[in-house]
Design a protein around this motif. Structure first.
Motif, PDB file in Angstrom:
ATOM      1  N   ARG A 283      16.713   3.749  41.946  1.00  0.00           N
ATOM      2  CA  ARG A 283      16.935   3.429  43.349  1.00  0.00           C
ATOM      3  C   ARG A 283      16.307   4.452  44.125  1.00  0.00           C
ATOM      4  NH1 ARG A 283      20.447  -1.555  45.813  1.00  0.00           N
ATOM      5  NH2 ARG A 283      20.270  -3.133  43.824  1.00  0.00           N
ATOM      6  N   ASN A 284      17.229   5.872  43.765  1.00  0.00           N
ATOM      7  CA  ASN A 284      17.371   7.511  44.630  1.00  0.00           C
ATOM      8  C   ASN A 284      16.911   8.575  43.462  1.00  0.00           C
ATOM      9  OD1 ASN A 284      20.032   7.403  43.049  1.00  0.00           O
ATOM     10  ND2 ASN A 284      20.519   6.056  45.062  1.00  0.00           N
ATOM     11  N   GLY A 285      16.882   8.083  42.379  1.00  0.00           N
ATOM     12  CA  GLY A 285      16.821   9.243  41.342  1.00  0.00           C
ATOM     13  C   GLY A 285      18.058   9.862  40.808  1.00  0.00           C
ATOM     14  N   ARG A 286      19.082   9.671  41.483  1.00  0.00           N
ATOM     15  CA  ARG A 286      19.979   9.745  41.597  1.00  0.00           C
ATOM     16  C   ARG A 286      21.131   9.624  40.041  1.00  0.00           C
ATOM     17  NH1 ARG A 286      20.925  13.512  45.947  1.00  0.00           N
ATOM     18  NH2 ARG A 286      23.792  13.804  45.761  1.00  0.00           N
ATOM     19  N   SER A 287      22.033  10.555  40.371  1.00  0.00           N
ATOM     20  CA  SER A 287      23.497   9.482  39.257  1.00  0.00           C
ATOM     21  C   SER A 287      24.166   8.127  39.648  1.00  0.00           C
ATOM     22  CB  SER A 287      24.897  10.659  38.702  1.00  0.00           C
ATOM     23  OG  SER A 287      25.831  10.235  38.446  1.00  0.00           O
ATOM     24  N   LEU A 288      23.913   7.325  38.284  1.00  0.00           N
ATOM     25  CA  LEU A 288      24.788   5.794  38.722  1.00  0.00           C
ATOM     26  C   LEU A 288      25.919   5.680  39.028  1.00  0.00           C
ATOM     27  CD1 LEU A 288      23.459   2.904  38.712  1.00  0.00           C
ATOM     28  CD2 LEU A 288      24.204   2.937  36.926  1.00  0.00           C
ATOM     29  N   LEU A 289      26.572   7.206  38.807  1.00  0.00           N
ATOM     30  CA  LEU A 289      28.067   5.998  39.044  1.00  0.00           C
ATOM     31  C   LEU A 289      28.794   6.693  41.009  1.00  0.00           C
ATOM     32  CD1 LEU A 289      30.554   7.162  37.884  1.00  0.00           C
ATOM     33  CD2 LEU A 289      30.408   9.421  37.644  1.00  0.00           C
TER      34      LEU A 289
END
Length: 595
Positions: A283-289
């Motif tokens: 969704r945003n290219g960041r860590s899923l955590l």
């Protein structure tokens, strides 16, 4: 909330069970502090002035005569903007950095509150969105805090608060404990305390209408769960419960994930956290955590904090639901939670029911799962909590009390099969014992998405799998050669469905997640090939010739094309159908040909 002025003293300690006398004004479910290190405990019964409590920390060193103080409120979790991306214990106390839970009492808040402030001294950018003088009701938005993992954290008017907005903070950096508004004389902060055993209020419960897309074909095709629904994942040791839940955490289309590691091994949870931190959120290219809240209560932590962790996780999920988000709560596993109930009830001398579990086990399970649902929030938004609980039946016994009672209250059952797992078929969800009560509403949703063939393909898939299982038993008696050609094609189709559709590799970049178009293309490919095989068998092509035909490309395509590439699957289907057509021309003489 202030401290109760009365003090009592400990009269008995039995593991997590502590009995005290001399406390006045305490009620069931109130929090008390025990001993010189102020261990947190919850009152579970009061009889003739004798207070029985379950302690949420290690009770080693407690002795008769130690002081006990009542706090005057129920076990509560502090809910605020610092939750996403955090790792907490069963009482929502932070575990980041060092294992501070090993030292009893060090995570207490100021007197009158239980559970540590997750934010500490963090500051958050508050942006007001309400106007002074406006009449505010519970659930309405006061302002927002930017969150990179979700759209925004919405600061809501807490339940039970309403009236004219007398003051609101200006845009700027604030801690979550600083006042952000004053409504009818009541101060509101970005964080709020909420009793974990009490469901957060909603305006209306809504019918379930759309599926939770998990990206796992056996779930999305055969046993779908609706957003706001409930599911259980029973399975013996080594059948892949944790891996399946991790896949759902990684790929489901919920905005917020709450993962409760309830009594599982610490190394499993550490591996899960490591993979979540490394996985990129599409969704945003960041860590899923960053859009996950992890509540870790491993098997070496205090047993009664494990019992509370399930309710804490549900409360966090409801908190984000009230902001209008779709949340998923995954509990691994509810069996360990039930074992905590059993241990405490046995120490309390309660009359045991089946296998030693308390008589109220079914009521406790029902109360937990009924907090899931799709709702209209107090603020008029739509949100949902989908609850998925793993069950670990001892020895794989699916008739034991926790599994049997859980089946009564969930809408979906994803039963894991040892034989499938040992044959390296993952996810090992068996179609023989699993079910979904959400199939009809999911079929209606697919029809609204111009996928009217979903229900037909699912029905044919289930029919072929069931018939293939029946014929496998017959084959053991009469041999493969004793079956008619059509039934031999059913066996072949069952194998193709298992290997090309239902099997899925969590380690493959192309197969760990499967989009709806690719899933539909895979199912349609196998069904089209089955129809062609039947027509060839009816035309006189020997069954052995068809069984020896190379269909490895059919089973490989799921791992060879990207997750969203339905056209690649359709191309492979056309290639196989053309090859089968050529096989017919080679094996059977053309009409009118001479001897």
């Amino acid at each position: 909330m202030g401290l109760n002025t009365s003090e009592g003293r400990v009269v008995r300690v039995n593991g997590p069970l502590v009995e005290a006398e001399g406390l006045e004004g305490v009620a069931a479910s109130d929090v008390i502090e025990i001993g010189p290190t102020a261990l947190a405990a919850e009152v579970v019964s009061i009889r003739s002035g004798l207070v029985t409590a379950q302690c949420y920390e290690y009770t080693g060193g407690l002795k008769v005569g130690d002081p006990v103080v009542g706090l005057g409120h129920a076990v509560s979790a502090r809910l605020g903007p610092a939750l996403l991306g955090g790792i907490f214990d069963g009482l929502l106390r932070p575990l980041a950095g060092v294992a501070t839970w090993l030292t009893p009492g060090v995570l207490r808040d100021s007197p009158g509150e239980t559970g540590s402030d997750p934010a500490g001294q963090q500051h958050f950018s508050f942006k007001p969105s309400a106007q002074v003088g406006k009449a505010m009701d519970a659930g309405e938005i006061l302002g927002t805090v930017p969150m990179p993992a979700i759209d925004e954290h919405r600061v809501l008017v807490p339940p039970g608060v309403s009236g004219a907005l007398e003051w609101i903070a200006s845009e700027g950096e604030l801690t979550d404990m600083e006042p952000v508004a004053r409504i009818a004389g009541q101060t509101v902060t970005m964080s709020e305390l909420w009793p974990v055993r009490k469901a957060r209020p909603v305006r209306e419960r809504l019918d379930l209408t759309e599926p939770l897309v998990t990206g796992q074909r056996v779930v999305d095709l055969l046993f779908p769960v609706a957003k706001g629904g409930t599911a259980a994942v029973p399975g013996g040791f080594g059948t892949g419960k944790t891996v399946l839940l991790q896949q759902i955490v990684k790929w489901c289309d919920a905005e917020v994930i709450v993962f409760v590691g309830c009594g599982e091994r610490g190394n499993e949870l550490a591996d899960s956290l490591g993979s979540l931190a490394e996985l990129v959120d599409p969704r945003n290219g960041r860590s899923l955590l960053e859009r996950t809240v992890v509540i870790a209560n491993t098997s070496n932590m205090p047993v009664m904090a494990r019992e509370a962790s399930i309710y804490t996780g549900m409360t966090v999920a409801e908190f984000y639901r009230d902001m209008g988000y779709g949340t998923v709560l995954l509990a691994d596993s509810t069996s360990r939670w039930a074992e905590a109930l059993r241990e405490f009830s046995s120490r309390a001398g309660e009359l045991p029911a089946e296998e030693g579990y308390p008589a109220g086990l079914s009521s406790a399970l029902a109360a937990f799962y009924e907090r899931a649902g799709r709702v209209t929030t107090l603020g008029g938004q739509e949100g949902s909590v989908t609850a998925i609980g793993a069950v670990s039946p001892p020895g794989g016994d699916m008739t034991e009390p926790v599994t049997a009672q859980t089946e009564r209250f969930v809408r979906c059952l994803w039963s894991l099969d040892r034989d499938l797992a040992y044959s390296r078929h993952y996810p090992a969800v068996t179609w023989r014992r699993s079910f979904s009560r959400d199939v009809d509403l999911v079929a209606a949703w697919h029809s609204g998405q111009d996928r009217s063939g979903w229900a037909r393909d699912r029905a044919r898939t289930m029919e072929l799998l069931t018939e293939a299982d029946r014929l496998s038993s017959v084959t053991e008696l009469v041999g493969l050669g004793g079956l008619p050609p059509r039934e031999r094609m059913v066996l072949l189709a069952g194998r193709l469905l298992r290997e090309a559709v239902l099997q899925q590799s969590a380690l493959s970049s192309h197969d760990a997640y499967c989009s709806a178009p690719k899933q539909a293309a895979l199912v349609e490919m196998v069904l089209a090939i089955y129809d062609r095989l039947v027509s060839l068998a009816d035309a006189g092509v020997p069954p052995t010739t068809l069984e020896d035909f190379d269909l490895s490309g059919v089973t490989r395509v799921r791992d060879e094309v990207p997750p969203d590439d339905a056209s690649g699957v359709e191309l492979r289907r056309d290639e196989v159908l053309d090859a089968l057509q050529k096989l017919q021309a080679e094996v059977l003489p053309s009409p009118g040909a001479g001897p």
